[in-house]
Design a protein around this motif. Structure first.
Motif, PDB file in Angstrom:
ATOM      1  N   GLU A 853       0.833  -1.202   0.000  1.00  0.00           N
ATOM      2  CA  GLU A 853       0.000   0.000   0.000  1.00  0.00           C
ATOM      3  C   GLU A 853       0.877   1.266   0.000  1.00  0.00           C
ATOM      4  O   GLU A 853       0.589   2.237  -0.694  1.00  0.00           O
ATOM      5  CB  GLU A 853      -0.896  -0.016   1.252  1.00  0.00           C
ATOM      6  N   LEU A 854       1.991   1.224   0.773  1.00  0.00           N
ATOM      7  CA  LEU A 854       2.862   2.402   0.894  1.00  0.00           C
ATOM      8  C   LEU A 854       3.770   2.600  -0.319  1.00  0.00           C
ATOM      9  O   LEU A 854       3.972   3.715  -0.791  1.00  0.00           O
ATOM     10  CB  LEU A 854       3.730   2.274   2.162  1.00  0.00           C
ATOM     11  N   TRP A 855       4.354   1.485  -0.772  1.00  0.00           N
ATOM     12  CA  TRP A 855       5.424   1.604  -1.769  1.00  0.00           C
ATOM     13  C   TRP A 855       5.101   0.957  -3.127  1.00  0.00           C
ATOM     14  O   TRP A 855       5.928   0.966  -4.030  1.00  0.00           O
ATOM     15  CB  TRP A 855       6.710   0.922  -1.250  1.00  0.00           C
ATOM     16  N   GLY A 860       6.232   4.925  -5.536  1.00  0.00           N
ATOM     17  CA  GLY A 860       6.687   4.190  -4.352  1.00  0.00           C
ATOM     18  C   GLY A 860       8.200   4.055  -4.320  1.00  0.00           C
ATOM     19  O   GLY A 860       8.929   4.760  -5.025  1.00  0.00           O
ATOM     20  N   LYS A 909      -2.966  -1.584  -6.279  1.00  0.00           N
ATOM     21  CA  LYS A 909      -1.845  -0.702  -6.573  1.00  0.00           C
ATOM     22  C   LYS A 909      -1.298  -0.867  -7.995  1.00  0.00           C
ATOM     23  O   LYS A 909      -0.791   0.084  -8.578  1.00  0.00           O
ATOM     24  CB  LYS A 909      -0.706  -0.955  -5.555  1.00  0.00           C
TER      25      LYS A 909
END
Length: 961
Positions: A853-855, A860, A909
């Motif tokens: 989710e973050l990267w 990212g 993503k």
């Protein structure tokens, strides 16, 4: 047979012979004809040694139980013949020992269970033909029936589905074919042996009791049989077993109208025979059995009434109610019996009877008087007897405590049926006892206070508000509490009375809000020789705890007494010296409550913050001073026992300081009370102990707990101490040290977030490397403790990564440099796939999902999309396909859900690119058909994650078939 090996069967044989016998036993069990050698030895009576005969039966048992299906029809016939010839032989041979007869009965029962439905339908006919009414034969027949009950009927035995099905078929077949014949044989045995062989008669009664639950009751519940059973009730050696047998008959499920008639007919005969005159009966063992029967009859009638009332059958339900009412006088005499076992046996019926009364619209005078009689009996039976040993409580005392719990349930039920009556009864007993407590026996005084205490639960009030609301109840309780604290009974010289006094004072602590004028007197009782300075360690210990509860509730009323209380408890706050033989009034566990009490008094006082700080410093300064002295001594001490005593003392000092901090709250913070500097000084004093090279576990554990408390209480003021604490903690640490240290880091991370980002960035890799280093240490293959410690450390490590990834602290990982990031990520992949620990695996998939989710998007971390396809996607498929991934285990299913969410997050993503990768590259590499590949990709693209979670479970279940 190998005679030398058989010598090892003797209880006196040495280890070598025993080992040889064990090996020989295994050989005989596994050989084709070993059992035949044993069968021949039994039939021909070749051995007189009981242990050899037992051994032969064991071999035969193994054959029937595990290898029966491999035998030819001839061999199976040989087993049947062996058993019958052995039985025939027993009729004239000297009787075998009981343990041998029991083993033989087990083997007969096994043969029955295995062959009755197929090869041996005449099992019972054959046995009865051989034994006739020969006493030795009858004994074996009855033992066999009990062994069959254990195999086929006994509900306490766990059976597989297949065994349960087989057992049901056996019972159906027996009902059709042989039960009437068996019942007739029991009647003949009971009739023939009642005057000559009491042991056989009792055995037979036990058999009837065991079988009656599942056979046609009319075969037993008839005049001929019941009259015989009732005649046994008059024979001293038979009547206990006859009682048990009648109990089982009464207990059998049947139509409520028929059950009422059955119980009434039994009662009539028992009453006419004089059994209801229990006062004249001296045999307590018989009365214990009889009371159980009376309880069974009463509960059977309650059940009949309940079912008939539900069916609105007014006439018959009235009959059942009359019948059960008629049993109450007898039950009351048993409930009040001086023997607790007899009394305990009828508590169940009394409880159910009160439940019946609770459902009736109005109560008759007789019913009200029954309620009162139960109440009187309960009050009488709650009383300790002379033999109760308060100083050394053993089994007798434990049984009385359990019995008291039963009576308490009865009291609670009485309160539901008639609260006014109970309140009045307790008030009467309490008031009259308190008026003359000085000349009354301790057990009477104790039970009077105990009843007042029990009212607190029997007449519940929201959050202990007994002194508001219902005026009559509040006024009665207030009167009794006033009497309790003013009549001087706290001076009674018996531990049971003293403890009950303090327990009751604390149960009704809200009374002192209504009448605060009694607080000083009660405080004195707590603090003088009646309470924390009592001669009894048990009283001192309990009162230390109760005092802390009392003061917590009433802290707003304590302002005038704070200085006085703190002065009076001064000596109780001293750290016990590590020297052996020095006896403190309180144990260190008890002192924790005294420190907490002191903390609550200081924090909640109405003094200025300067005064609070001064009081807190005078409370904690002696601890700090003593801590420094003892730590210096510990560093120089060589003797290990002395080291342990010093470390124990040091960890108590830290524990006491920790405990004082429990007094603070959101309304009264450390800062508002002006106490920050005192606790910072404590930190300054305690943290250096983390680097002490000896007794590390005890010291680190105490200081760690203190740090946890300070993170909550001091907030960011604790931060300057964290780097030093961290440095000390990481020095030569074990798996357990690290595992217990990580929650501290998690707490700091979650609480201070951005404030500790630079610090966490700096210590992240040293911490991770310390964990890797400990995990890579070799351990003994069978060292379960080391394996468990490593597993727990692994879980803590992944928990730490999850905390970092889930808060805004993820830059901590991103800023570690490519090599270190890769190393950490690979440990997460390894945790998800390689270690069969579903708790750790679930955490790993949660971390992977969060990092995606973050990267995992367009902007990212550089190179991370590549990592997703090379490592995260395969992990999501490889882990669930492992044989150790058990989809029937609830924890593993949660892990699979997390795995599914990771795949959903990748799709979120990476979008169509991910679907294309699955369809064209990854799924074909798993040899999946295009249809299944297509199906999985379609479900993955559906918006509801629940659909994919359900699908993925079925997908892997199919894949593992």
């Amino acid at each position: 047979m190998d005679e030398h090996a058989l010598l090892g069967l003797s209880p006196n044989a040495d280890a070598t012979y025993r080992q040889r016998a064990l090996v020989y036993f295994e050989q005989l069990k596994e050989s084709q004809d070993g059992w035949q050698v044993c069968a021949e030895a039994l039939v021909k009576g070749l051995y007189s040694d009981d242990h050899v005969k037992f051994f032969c039966f064991q071999v035969l048992e193994h054959q029937i139980k595990f290898r029966h299906s491999e035998l030819t029809a001839v061999q199976q016939q040989l087993i049947r013949e062996t058993l019958m010839k052995w039985l025939q032989f027993q009729l004239t041979a000297p009787p075998e020992k009981a343990f041998l007869r029991n083993k033989a009965a087990q083997v007969f029962a096994l043969a029955f269970v295995t062959e009755y439905l197929t090869q041996w339908p005449k099992f019972f006919f054959d046995i009865l033909s051989v034994i006739g009414l020969n006493p030795r034969g009858v004994d074996l027949y009855l033992r066999t029936l009990m062994a069959i009950d254990a195999e086929v009927v006994d509900r306490d035995t766990l059976h597989s589905t297949e065994e349960s099905r087989r057992n049901a078929l056996i019972k159906d077949s027996m009902r059709e074919q042989c039960i009437p014949g068996l019942v007739e044989s029991w009647f003949q045995i009971l009739h023939t042996f009642q005057h000559t062989h009491s042991e056989l008669t009792c055995q037979c009664l036990e058999v009837v009791g065991a079988f009656v639950s599942w056979i046609d009751l009319s075969l037993i519940a008839n005049d001929r049989f019941v009259n015989l059973l009732l005649s046994h009730m008059s024979v001293e050696v038979l009547r206990e077993e006859a009682c048990d047998c009648l109990f089982e008959i009464v207990n059998k499920g049947m139509d409520p109208v028929d059950k009422t008639k059955l119980v009434e007919s039994l009662c009539l005969v028992l009453q006419n025979a004089g059994f209801f005159n229990v006062e004249q009966e001296e045999d307590v063992d018989f009365l214990a059995k009889f009371s159980r029967l009376v309880n069974g009859m009463g509960q059977a009638l309650v059940l009949s009434w309940t079912r008939l009332a539900k069916a609105a059958d007014l006439k018959h339900s009235q009959d059942s109610l009359q019948a059960l009412e008629a049993k109450v006088p007898l039950t009351l005499s048993l409930l009040a019996h001086e023997d607790d076992d007899i009394s305990s046996n009828v508590v169940g019926f009394c409880y159910d009877y009160l439940h019946v009364l609770k459902q009736l619209p109005v109560l008759s005078d007789q019913q009200k008087s029954n309620i009162e009689a139960i109440m009187v009996a309960v009050i009488k039976k709650l009383t300790y007897d002379d033999e109760y040993n308060f100083e050394n409580e053993g089994e007798h005392e434990a049984m009385f405590v359990e019995y008291r719990k039963q009576l308490k349930l009865l009291l609670d039920r009485l309160a539901q049926v008639s609260p006014e009556l109970l309140l009045e009864a307790v008030r009467r007993v309490f008031t009259s006892t308190m008026q003359s407590w000085r000349s009354t026996a301790f057990m009477e005084v104790e039970v009077a206070i105990r009843l007042l205490y029990m009212l607190g639960e029997a007449l519940p009030a929201s959050q202990g508000a007994h002194f508001t609301g219902d005026v009559a109840k509040a006024s009665a309780l207030q009167d009794m509490m006033r009497t309790l604290v003013t009549c001087g009974v706290s001076e009674y010289q018996h531990t049971s009375v003293t403890l009950e006094f303090f327990e009751t004072v604390v149960r009704y602590d809200k009374f002192f809000i209504v009448e605060p004028q009694h607080i000083p007197g009660v405080l004195m009782a707590f603090l003088d020789q009646r309470g924390v300075r009592n001669d009894s360690p048990k009283v001192r210990s309990r009162v230390a705890y109760l005092l802390s509860r009392y003061i917590k509730t009433l802290h707003k009323h304590m302002n005038s007494y704070i200085e006085d209380i703190l002065n009076r408890i001064q000596d109780l706050l001293e750290l016990s010296p590590p020297e052996n033989g020095y006896l403190m009034l309180l144990t260190s566990d008890d002192q924790l409550f005294v420190f907490e009490t002191a903390g609550v008094l200081i924090v909640n006082s109405e003094c200025s913050s300067d005064r609070k700080q001064a009081m807190m410093r005078s409370l904690l300064a002696p601890l700090m001073e003593r801590f420094q002295q003892l730590l210096g001594k510990l560093l120089q001490e060589q003797d290990e026992e002395r080291q342990a005593a010093l470390a124990d003392c040091l960890s108590h000092a830290v524990g006491f300081a920790s405990r004082t901090s429990k007094a603070f709250s959101n309304k009264q913070t450390v800062r508002q009370c002006g106490c920050s500097q005192v606790y910072r000084d404590c930190l300054q004093t305690f943290v250096p102990a983390l680097s002490c090279p000896v007794q590390k576990e005890a010291l680190r554990s105490g200081v760690r707990t203190f740090l946890h408390r300070m993170i909550i209480c001091l907030e960011e003021e604790v931060l300057p101490f964290i780097p030093a604490a961290f440095e000390h903690m990481l020095k030569d640490c074990e798996a357990k040290d690290l595992q217990e240290f990580i929650p501290l880091i998690n707490q700091i991370t979650a609480k201070f977030k951005g404030q500790v980002l630079p610090f966490l960035q700096q210590v992240f890799m040293p911490l991770v490397q310390a964990i890797f280093q400990v995990l890579s240490r070799p351990a003994e293959e069978n060292d379960q403790t080391a394996a468990l410690e490593k597993q727990m450390l692994r879980r803590s490590y992944f928990g730490f990564l999850q905390t970092v990834a889930s808060t805004s602290m993820h830059p901590v990982i991103a800023n570690q440099g490519p090599e270190n990031i890769e190393r950490v990520l690979f440990t997460v992949i390894q945790g998800a796939v390689d270690f069969p620990d579903p708790i750790a695996q679930k955490t790993c998939f949660t971390i992977l999902s969060k990092l995606v989710e973050l990267w995992g998007g367009k902007d990212g971390l550089v190179g991370f999309p590549d990592f997703i396809y090379k490592h995260i996607v395969p992990a999501c498929f490889v882990a669930p396909l492992k044989p150790t991934f058990d989809l029937s285990d609830a924890q593993t299913v949660l892990t699979l859900s997390e795995c599914a969410l990771t795949l959903k997050m990748i799709h979120l993503k990476r979008g169509p690119e991910f679907i294309q990768y699955l369809q064209q590259d990854y799924l074909p590499s798993l040899q999946l058909s295009p249809d299944i590949t297509q199906e999985l990709c379609q479900v993955l693209q559906q918006p509801d994650p629940k659909v994919f979670k359900n699908y993925i479970k079925v997908f892997f279940q199919r894949a593992k078939m």
